[in-house]
Design a protein around this motif. Structure first.
Motif, PDB file in Angstrom:
ATOM      1  N   GLN A  69       0.843  -1.211   0.000  1.00  0.00           N
ATOM      2  CA  GLN A  69       0.000   0.000   0.000  1.00  0.00           C
ATOM      3  C   GLN A  69       0.878   1.262   0.000  1.00  0.00           C
ATOM      4  N   ALA A  70       1.966   1.209   0.781  1.00  0.00           N
ATOM      5  CA  ALA A  70       2.881   2.359   0.815  1.00  0.00           C
ATOM      6  C   ALA A  70       3.466   2.591  -0.574  1.00  0.00           C
ATOM      7  N   ASP A  71       3.879   1.481  -1.244  1.00  0.00           N
ATOM      8  CA  ASP A  71       4.407   1.607  -2.613  1.00  0.00           C
ATOM      9  C   ASP A  71       3.388   2.255  -3.534  1.00  0.00           C
ATOM     10  N   ALA A  72       2.124   1.865  -3.369  1.00  0.00           N
ATOM     11  CA  ALA A  72       1.070   2.421  -4.237  1.00  0.00           C
ATOM     12  C   ALA A  72       0.958   3.938  -4.035  1.00  0.00           C
ATOM     13  N   PHE A  73       1.022   4.403  -2.757  1.00  0.00           N
ATOM     14  CA  PHE A  73       0.965   5.857  -2.499  1.00  0.00           C
ATOM     15  C   PHE A  73       2.152   6.564  -3.148  1.00  0.00           C
ATOM     16  N   PHE A  74       3.352   5.986  -2.970  1.00  0.00           N
ATOM     17  CA  PHE A  74       4.554   6.662  -3.487  1.00  0.00           C
ATOM     18  C   PHE A  74       4.551   6.676  -5.016  1.00  0.00           C
ATOM     19  N   LYS A  75       4.079   5.566  -5.629  1.00  0.00           N
ATOM     20  CA  LYS A  75       3.982   5.541  -7.104  1.00  0.00           C
ATOM     21  C   LYS A  75       3.001   6.619  -7.579  1.00  0.00           C
ATOM     22  N   ALA A  76       1.874   6.735  -6.853  1.00  0.00           N
ATOM     23  CA  ALA A  76       0.872   7.744  -7.239  1.00  0.00           C
ATOM     24  C   ALA A  76       1.483   9.144  -7.154  1.00  0.00           C
ATOM     25  N   ALA A  77       2.308   9.376  -6.115  1.00  0.00           N
ATOM     26  CA  ALA A  77       2.947  10.696  -5.962  1.00  0.00           C
ATOM     27  C   ALA A  77       3.911  10.947  -7.116  1.00  0.00           C
ATOM     28  N   VAL A  78       4.710   9.893  -7.482  1.00  0.00           N
ATOM     29  CA  VAL A  78       5.681  10.029  -8.587  1.00  0.00           C
ATOM     30  C   VAL A  78       4.942  10.351  -9.882  1.00  0.00           C
ATOM     31  N   SER A  79       3.836   9.638 -10.131  1.00  0.00           N
ATOM     32  CA  SER A  79       3.125   9.847 -11.406  1.00  0.00           C
ATOM     33  C   SER A  79       2.395  11.198 -11.434  1.00  0.00           C
ATOM     34  N   LEU A  80       2.205  11.815 -10.258  1.00  0.00           N
ATOM     35  CA  LEU A  80       1.497  13.105 -10.203  1.00  0.00           C
ATOM     36  C   LEU A  80       2.439  14.292 -10.452  1.00  0.00           C
TER      37      LEU A  80
END
Length: 962
Positions: free
Chosen positions: A739-750
């Motif tokens: 779940q943490a990876d998913a948040f960080f990936k979302a931040a990178v893609s934003l």
């Protein structure tokens, strides 16, 4: 590549010890900056410079003084300037001020006396008319204008005498059919004409204007407008009185300066006295009683110039003059004006005020005489309405008499009022003017008097209103309280007119809330609903209904008690106009946030307040202002923060889910809900001490999922970025790694979506600085994020670097290079055997890879790429207009190498020297900064294992600016 292979291996614990500030024991006898300083001046001529400026700190009791007061020595610096300019005047002024203060204490009106100016607006708003009005205007004659240009004094005097003869036969123009607003504008024009005439030295013209205005006060053709007319005309009279007084006062000024406030007639010169007498003689020659009375009353204060007893002799004479005014309404307002002037110039002369009132009582029966009755029939005015016209005047007269009056006098007044027939009008004024404590103590007496009043005259409900206003300010005897409420409510509940009813109910609700329980409050609210619901009467009474709610929540601020008042929520349903409904909801929420000390889970409170918050939220539309949205969101957030279900975390999460669906249009509320749910996850972790069971692990994942699906609905991009990062950190702390990876990936893609300009506090600002701050924060978190087994090494760092590479930066911005330099800090920290910090119960890459050579090689490749990018950018800054930026970035990169690199490596050492020289090459380096940096390197060289810094320092020359 040299950088990473030779990243300095760090011992963070020992570095932390070295960086700690040195602790020094404090001796209390030493100098302290907040103590007053005593400067000692030595008399000897030959002394060292050091000795002459020595200051010793006094540690005596004076050290407790306020340092600012001790510097000023208790005096105001502006007064000191004035004293320096004129010592004589300064002393006189200070003495005068002291004497004036002593005098004021004994006789002047204090701040507890409600001034006329505060009643003025209320009277103008209340006594209005739609009928047409007329006004007689004085038109200045040619003679008046010619008089000012005459050369000979005798000619001027003769002209003025002729004008005085001609005073009342002067050219007049009657204006008919004026609306109320036109009339008020004309009066304002007259006020301005008076000032203009005065400033152009046409004193007789000014007097004529005042006389014409005073005559208007004898006209009662539109009787219901009379109180407002009185307010407008007496404003002009006040202006005139002030102009005359200041004119005479200015004539008294001589070499000694102006007269003090409490001057004696002996200190007034003959010219000023003669001018003053001249004014009184001019006024005495006015033939008509009303203008003569008003104009003399306006300049009553000028008697101070003539004799000490002037005012005390004039007041009884003016009081007697009023007996000659036939119309009782005109007479009572004349009495009110005399009281007003009397309170301003001689508040200690209470006998005249009392005589004035007793005269009024003697003529009180005139109100019910034939003349008045005929006048009312002619104007189609009912007796109750006519009697209310007297209220402002009688209230004011009684207020003046009652001010600091002994109890005996007030009792005597009350007895006199009792003896008069049809005394409702007087009774109302007594209750309005006398001290609330006096009225409250005799509440039952007043109720008995109200009952005896004649219903056909002054309306009884107004009397109960006046009594209720007093009981809101002072408490009646305890034994009488319930009986008072019953007697009042018997009358109020029978009122047929909804407006009269609600005006009374509004006043008495406060008394009920103040002295009784929720049962009585509920009964009153039920009665209001019963009276105001038929024919939707509540639509015309929103201000009063709002006031009732305000009073209820002022006295009942325990919300579990408030919502158990059965009729409270049905009462709110009467607010059907959305804007008013929202205002009421805002009041309730403000009260809740202000008074609710502890968090709550009471279902009654939660359901009621959710309903109220939903009402506020649903009022938001495309036209709602940002400020209004912010205010509503702050109130709803205040409520959300006060909701706590204790250890029932699942119930808390359910509440947040429900709130999210209800308040989806207010972004700050969604942000608050995300923070609340993150906090909930961290509280769960705290309770479990980091060791989640299957149940708590599933609950924490539910919290994380809530945040993950809520964040995308927000519009502000930096809010989304920061919440992705924050929620990712919470997920990591709770061992939810995927779940943490998913948040960080979302931040990178934003990150690529960040616009060049963003709105900050309503202004457009470049976003670079905000993005730089966010990325630095992100890098700090990425250090402890473990790699995913199915993804490549450092997949998040690589992804972020690719995004930064592709992002379109401003041409004149170096933020990209600053970010790359910060990436080097991160990569350097990643090569350490043990990272500087960890997340409890989460293995970071230092534990996963254990310093594996392949892992270090990957870091090394990344590092080469980053350094190449930085050096390329430095080359592009070689043009003349960008040399300063090149110098700053070179020094920034140099500092990074010194802090994180192992400079025993020759290539790295040479790179740092090259950067140092590049920073100074074109003379843009700040010399102070370069000197301090070099000193730092020399200090570091003295530490163990840092001896190689000695050689480095020798290779770093300091170049002069030239």
């Amino acid at each position: 590549s040299c950088f990473l292979r030779h990243a300095r291996s760090r011992n963070y614990a020992s570095e932390s010890e070295v960086c700690k500030l040195e602790s020094v024991p404090l001796h209390f006898g030493d100098y302290h900056p907040l103590k007053p300083i005593t400067v000692t001046e030595s008399k000897t001529k030959k002394m060292n410079r050091k000795e002459s400026t020595s200051s010793t700190s006094s540690s005596s009791s004076s050290s407790m003084m306020d340092p600012l007061s001790s510097v000023l020595d208790g005096t105001d610096p502006l007064s000191l300037f004035a004293a320096a300019a004129d010592p004589g005047t300064a002393t006189a002024t200070m003495d005068g001020t002291r004497r004036k203060r002593d005098k004021d204490d004994s006789s002047a009106v204090g701040s507890d006396f409600e001034p006329w100016s505060s009643k003025r607006g209320e009277i103008l708003a209340r006594y209005t008319t739609t009928e047409k009005l007329s006004i007689n205007l004085y038109m200045g004659s040619e003679k008046a204008k010619a008089a000012t240009t005459g050369s000979a004094v005798s000619e001027k005097v003769r002209t003025r005498l002729e004008e005085l003869d001609d005073l009342e036969e002067g050219s007049q123009k009657e204006l008919l059919n004026l609306t109320q607003q036109d009339y008020m504008n004309r009066i304002e024009e007259l006020n301005q004409s008076l000032k203009d005439a005065w400033s152009s030295d046409q004193k007789v013209k000014a007097l004529k204007i005042v006389i014409q205005c005073s005559k208007l006060l004898s006209d009662t053709t539109v009787i219901q407008f009379y109180p407002s007319k009185f307010v407008l005309i007496t404003d002009i009279l006040d202006t005139f009185g002030k102009l005359v007084y200041e004119r005479i006062l200015s004539m008294c000024a001589d070499n000694r300066g102006t007269l003090p406030d409490n001057f004696s007639p002996e200190s007034v010169n003959d010219t000023a006295k003669e001018t003053c007498l001249n004014w009184f003689f001019k006024i005495a020659s006015i033939r008509e009683l009303i203008p003569r009375f008003y104009v003399e009353a306006a300049i009553l204060k000028c008697n101070k110039f003539l004799s000490k007893t002037g005012i005390s002799e004039c007041l009884p004479r003016l009081t007697s003059m009023i007996r000659g005014i036939g119309d009782p309404l005109v007479a009572v307002y004349a009495r009110a004006y005399l009281c007003r002037v009397g309170m301003e110039v001689a508040p200690q002369l209470k006998e005249s005020l009392n005589k004035n009132f007793f005269d009024f009582l003697l003529t009180f029966k005139q109100i019910h005489g034939d003349t008045v009755q005929n006048q009312l029939v002619g104007q189609c005015v009912e007796m109750p309405l006519y009697l209310t016209l007297y209220s402002p005047a009688i209230d004011w007269i009684l207020q003046c008499i009652a001010y600091h009056a002994p109890e005996v006098l007030l009792t005597e007044m009350m007895e006199r009022c009792k003896k008069l027939g049809n005394n409702a009008l007087l009774l109302n004024s007594v209750m309005s003017a006398f001290r609330a404590e006096f009225i409250a103590a005799r509440s039952m007496d007043f109720i008995a008097m109200i009952k005896e009043c004649d219903e056909s005259g002054f309306p009884k409900h107004l009397l109960f209103c006046s009594l209720g206003l007093n009981l809101a300010l002072a408490d009646p005897p305890e034994n009488d309280r319930l009986q008072i409420l019953n007697e009042a409510w018997k009358v109020i509940t029978k009122l047929k007119n909804a407006q009269d009813y609600i005006n009374c109910a509004e006043v008495w609700v406060e008394y009920t809330c103040r002295h009784f329980t929720k049962r009585e409050v509920n009964t009153v609210l039920a009665d209001v609903i019963k009276h105001m619901t038929p024919d939707r009467a509540f639509e015309d009474a929103y201000p009063q209904l709002q006031s009732i709610i305000q009073k209820v929540i002022t006295y009942i601020y325990d919300f579990s008690l408030l919502f158990s008042v059965e009729k409270f929520l049905p009462f709110l349903d009467m607010f059907q106009k959305e804007s008013v409904r929202v205002e009421v909801c805002k009041c309730i929420m403000e009260s809740f946030i202000k008074h609710q000390q502890e968090s709550t889970k009471d279902p009654v409170i939660l359901n009621a307040l959710l309903h109220i918050c939903k009402t506020m939220h649903d009022s938001v539309n495309a036209l709602t202002l940002e400020d209004e949205k912010r205010m509503l969101a702050a109130l709803i957030n205040g409520f959300i923060k006060m909701v706590s279900f204790g250890r029932d975390f699942e119930q808390q999460l359910s509440f947040c889910v429900e709130a999210r669906s209800m308040f989806c249009n207010l972004e700050p509320v969604l942000v608050q809900l995300i923070h609340s749910v993150n906090q909930l996850a961290m509280e769960t972790r705290k309770v479990m001490k980091g060791n989640h069971s299957r149940k708590t692990a599933a609950f924490v994942r539910a919290c994380v999922a809530f945040c993950f699906i809520t964040i995308p609905s927000l519009s502000s991009i930096f809010t989304r970025l920061n919440l992705y990062l924050h929620s990712g950190q919470v997920a990591l702390a709770n061992q939810c790694l995927s779940q943490a990876d998913a948040f960080f990936k979302a931040a990178v893609s934003l990150v690529p979506e960040v616009p060049k300009m963003i709105s900050v506090d309503g202004k457009m600002r470049p976003s670079d600085a905000f993005l730089l701050e966010f990325l630095c924060n992100f890098f700090s978190t990425l250090l402890v994020v473990p790699d995913h087994p199915e993804q490549g090494v450092l997949f998040l760092v690589r992804g972020l670097l690719n995004v930064i590479q592709d992002y379109t930066w401003e041409d004149n911005s170096d933020d990209k290079v600053r970010i790359y330099t910060n990436v080097l800090h991160l990569l350097s920290a990643m090569t350490q055997e043990t990272f500087i910090y960890h997340v409890d119960k989460v293995d970071s890459n230092d534990a996963l890879y254990g310093g594996d050579s392949k892992f270090l090689a990957e870091i090394n490749k990344l590092c080469e790429t980053v350094i190449a990018q930085i050096l390329d950018h430095l080359k592009t800054l070689g043009k003349e207009e960008t040399l300063k930026r090149q110098s700053q970035l070179a020094l920034y990169f140099f500092n990074t190498i010194v802090a994180h690199g192992d400079l025993r490596n020759n290539k790295l050492n040479q790179l740092s020297v090259n950067l140092w020289n590049l920073a100074q090459k074109h003379g843009f380096a700040d010399t102070k900064t370069m000197v301090k940096t070099l000193e730092y390197i020399k200090r570091r060289s003295q530490q163990p294992e840092m001896s190689h810094f000695t050689d480095l320092a020798l290779r770093l020359p300091l170049q002069s600016r030239t």
